[in-house]
Design a protein around this motif. Sequence first.
Motif, mmCIF file in Angstrom:
data_model
loop_
_atom_site.group_PDB
_atom_site.id
_atom_site.type_symbol
_atom_site.label_atom_id
_atom_site.label_comp_id
_atom_site.label_asym_id
_atom_site.label_seq_id
_atom_site.Cartn_x
_atom_site.Cartn_y
_atom_site.Cartn_z
ATOM 1 N N GLY A 76 -0.434 -5.769 1.469
ATOM 2 C CA GLY A 76 0.899 -5.189 1.318
ATOM 3 C C GLY A 76 1.917 -6.198 0.839
ATOM 4 N N LEU A 77 1.865 -7.407 1.396
ATOM 5 C CA LEU A 77 2.768 -8.471 0.956
ATOM 6 C C LEU A 77 2.575 -8.785 -0.519
ATOM 7 N N ASN A 78 1.316 -8.897 -0.944
ATOM 8 C CA ASN A 78 1.032 -9.215 -2.344
ATOM 9 C C ASN A 78 1.560 -8.134 -3.277
ATOM 10 N N ALA A 79 1.446 -6.873 -2.858
ATOM 11 C CA ALA A 79 1.955 -5.776 -3.682
ATOM 12 C C ALA A 79 3.472 -5.882 -3.847
ATOM 13 N N LEU A 80 4.169 -6.145 -2.755
ATOM 14 C CA LEU A 80 5.628 -6.270 -2.814
ATOM 15 C C LEU A 80 6.051 -7.507 -3.599
ATOM 16 N N ARG A 81 5.268 -8.564 -3.509
ATOM 17 C CA ARG A 81 5.588 -9.783 -4.256
ATOM 18 C C ARG A 81 5.545 -9.545 -5.767
ATOM 19 N N THR A 82 4.741 -8.597 -6.194
ATOM 20 C CA THR A 82 4.544 -8.372 -7.633
ATOM 21 C C THR A 82 5.351 -7.197 -8.153
ATOM 22 N N GLY A 83 6.316 -6.705 -7.370
ATOM 23 C CA GLY A 83 7.179 -5.639 -7.851
ATOM 24 C C GLY A 83 6.487 -4.305 -7.989
ATOM 25 N N CYS A 84 5.890 -3.835 -6.928
ATOM 26 C CA CYS A 84 5.059 -2.633 -6.962
ATOM 27 C C CYS A 84 5.888 -1.347 -6.872
ATOM 28 N N VAL A 118 -8.295 2.345 -5.023
ATOM 29 C CA VAL A 118 -7.932 1.995 -3.646
ATOM 30 C C VAL A 118 -6.533 1.379 -3.653
ATOM 31 N N PRO A 119 -5.580 1.950 -2.906
ATOM 32 C CA PRO A 119 -4.223 1.388 -2.890
ATOM 33 C C PRO A 119 -4.203 0.005 -2.242
ATOM 34 N N ALA A 120 -3.159 -0.739 -2.551
ATOM 35 C CA ALA A 120 -2.976 -2.026 -1.881
ATOM 36 C C ALA A 120 -2.711 -1.827 -0.394
ATOM 37 N N LYS A 138 0.732 5.697 -10.224
ATOM 38 C CA LYS A 138 -0.263 4.718 -9.775
ATOM 39 C C LYS A 138 0.338 3.740 -8.758
ATOM 40 N N PRO A 139 0.836 4.282 -7.651
ATOM 41 C CA PRO A 139 1.509 3.424 -6.664
ATOM 42 C C PRO A 139 0.551 2.450 -5.996
ATOM 43 N N ALA A 140 1.079 1.276 -5.645
ATOM 44 C CA ALA A 140 0.302 0.305 -4.885
ATOM 45 C C ALA A 140 0.391 0.581 -3.397
ATOM 46 N N VAL A 141 1.523 1.161 -2.974
ATOM 47 C CA VAL A 141 1.747 1.418 -1.548
ATOM 48 C C VAL A 141 2.075 2.893 -1.355
ATOM 49 N N HIS A 142 1.323 3.548 -0.493
ATOM 50 C CA HIS A 142 1.598 4.922 -0.107
ATOM 51 C C HIS A 142 2.179 4.927 1.302
ATOM 52 N N VAL A 143 3.287 5.643 1.480
ATOM 53 C CA VAL A 143 3.939 5.755 2.780
ATOM 54 C C VAL A 143 3.894 7.225 3.186
ATOM 55 N N ILE A 144 3.059 7.543 4.173
ATOM 56 C CA ILE A 144 2.856 8.924 4.601
ATOM 57 C C ILE A 144 3.219 9.027 6.071
ATOM 58 N N GLY A 145 4.388 9.615 6.328
ATOM 59 C CA GLY A 145 4.859 9.719 7.700
ATOM 60 C C GLY A 145 4.969 11.137 8.206
ATOM 61 N N ASN A 146 4.689 12.100 7.327
ATOM 62 C CA ASN A 146 4.924 13.490 7.715
ATOM 63 C C ASN A 146 3.738 14.417 7.459
ATOM 64 N N ALA A 147 3.030 14.221 6.358
ATOM 65 C CA ALA A 147 2.092 15.231 5.873
ATOM 66 C C ALA A 147 0.632 14.819 6.013
ATOM 67 N N PRO A 148 -0.071 15.370 7.002
ATOM 68 C CA PRO A 148 -1.508 15.107 7.099
ATOM 69 C C PRO A 148 -2.269 15.532 5.849
ATOM 70 N N THR A 149 -1.810 16.598 5.181
ATOM 71 C CA THR A 149 -2.518 17.045 3.979
ATOM 72 C C THR A 149 -2.516 15.965 2.900
ATOM 73 N N VAL A 203 7.302 -0.755 5.859
ATOM 74 C CA VAL A 203 7.577 -1.347 4.545
ATOM 75 C C VAL A 203 8.772 -2.278 4.631
ATOM 76 N N ASN A 204 9.779 -1.883 5.399
ATOM 77 C CA ASN A 204 10.956 -2.741 5.562
ATOM 78 C C ASN A 204 10.581 -4.089 6.182
ATOM 79 N N ALA A 205 9.705 -4.065 7.182
ATOM 80 C CA ALA A 205 9.288 -5.315 7.817
ATOM 81 C C ALA A 205 8.555 -6.213 6.826
ATOM 82 N N LEU A 206 7.672 -5.628 6.018
ATOM 83 C CA LEU A 206 6.956 -6.403 5.011
ATOM 84 C C LEU A 206 7.920 -6.931 3.952
ATOM 85 N N ALA A 207 8.867 -6.093 3.526
ATOM 86 C CA ALA A 207 9.834 -6.516 2.522
ATOM 87 C C ALA A 207 10.700 -7.659 3.030
#
Length: 224
Positions: A68-76, A161-163, A134-145, A207-211
């Motif tokens: 996750g850190l590497n993805a954010l470092r590269t402007g994902c 495979v996402p980062a 083609k996102p590197a990071v997926h944030v899923i907090g609501n939808a199991p589907t 994501v905020n903590a990683l950022a």
Amino acid sequence: MSAKVELIAVRKPGDIERKSFEIIDSEVPEPRKFDGLHWQIVRRMIHTTADFELIDLVRFHPSAVESGLNALRTGCTVVTDTEMARCGIPLRRMNPLGCEVRCLMNDPQVIAAAKAGNTTRAYAALEMASSSLKPAVHVIGNAPTALLRLVEMVNDGSMDVPALVVGMPVGFVNAAESKALLMEHAEIPYISIEGRKGGSALAACVVNALAEAVLAEKGLSSEL
């Protein structure tokens, strides 16, 4: 007669956040279950929810944090399953890193695809995001589907495979089950929670903590 209320004398947003972290640290003394950046992530999750039970529920894939850190470092590109999660990852953290946060839930094509396929918009948005953003990071907090579809697409090879997948859908219908499937997957770097708890705000704060960690590396600040 009621007891006297003693207030903590802080007003600035940054000071309030720092004091909150100090209180959490004091209530979870060392040695802790997590340390380093893992603890910073869990601590921010506790800060977001005031739920100390998360200490026993959070699960990290071995490569999740560094990936996750590497993805954010590269402007994902970060894609969320709700507008609430998108808004919970502020531009003041993302812009200095060259990162973009998107949510496709209200995209007309997503709405049409969900209606045509008799499925949820989160499901259709996940498919569209995978093909177009083609996102590197997926944030899923609501939808199991959405989380179930992500795992399925990785398994059948239709998605790289996402980062990092921050998989924390909340609720009673397939929320715990979708997270369990994610955490059984050896190849997908994930940060997740066992059971029914989760939510958009909780997923966004990871994501905020990683950022914040990457901003600190670069000598940058996200304070208002």
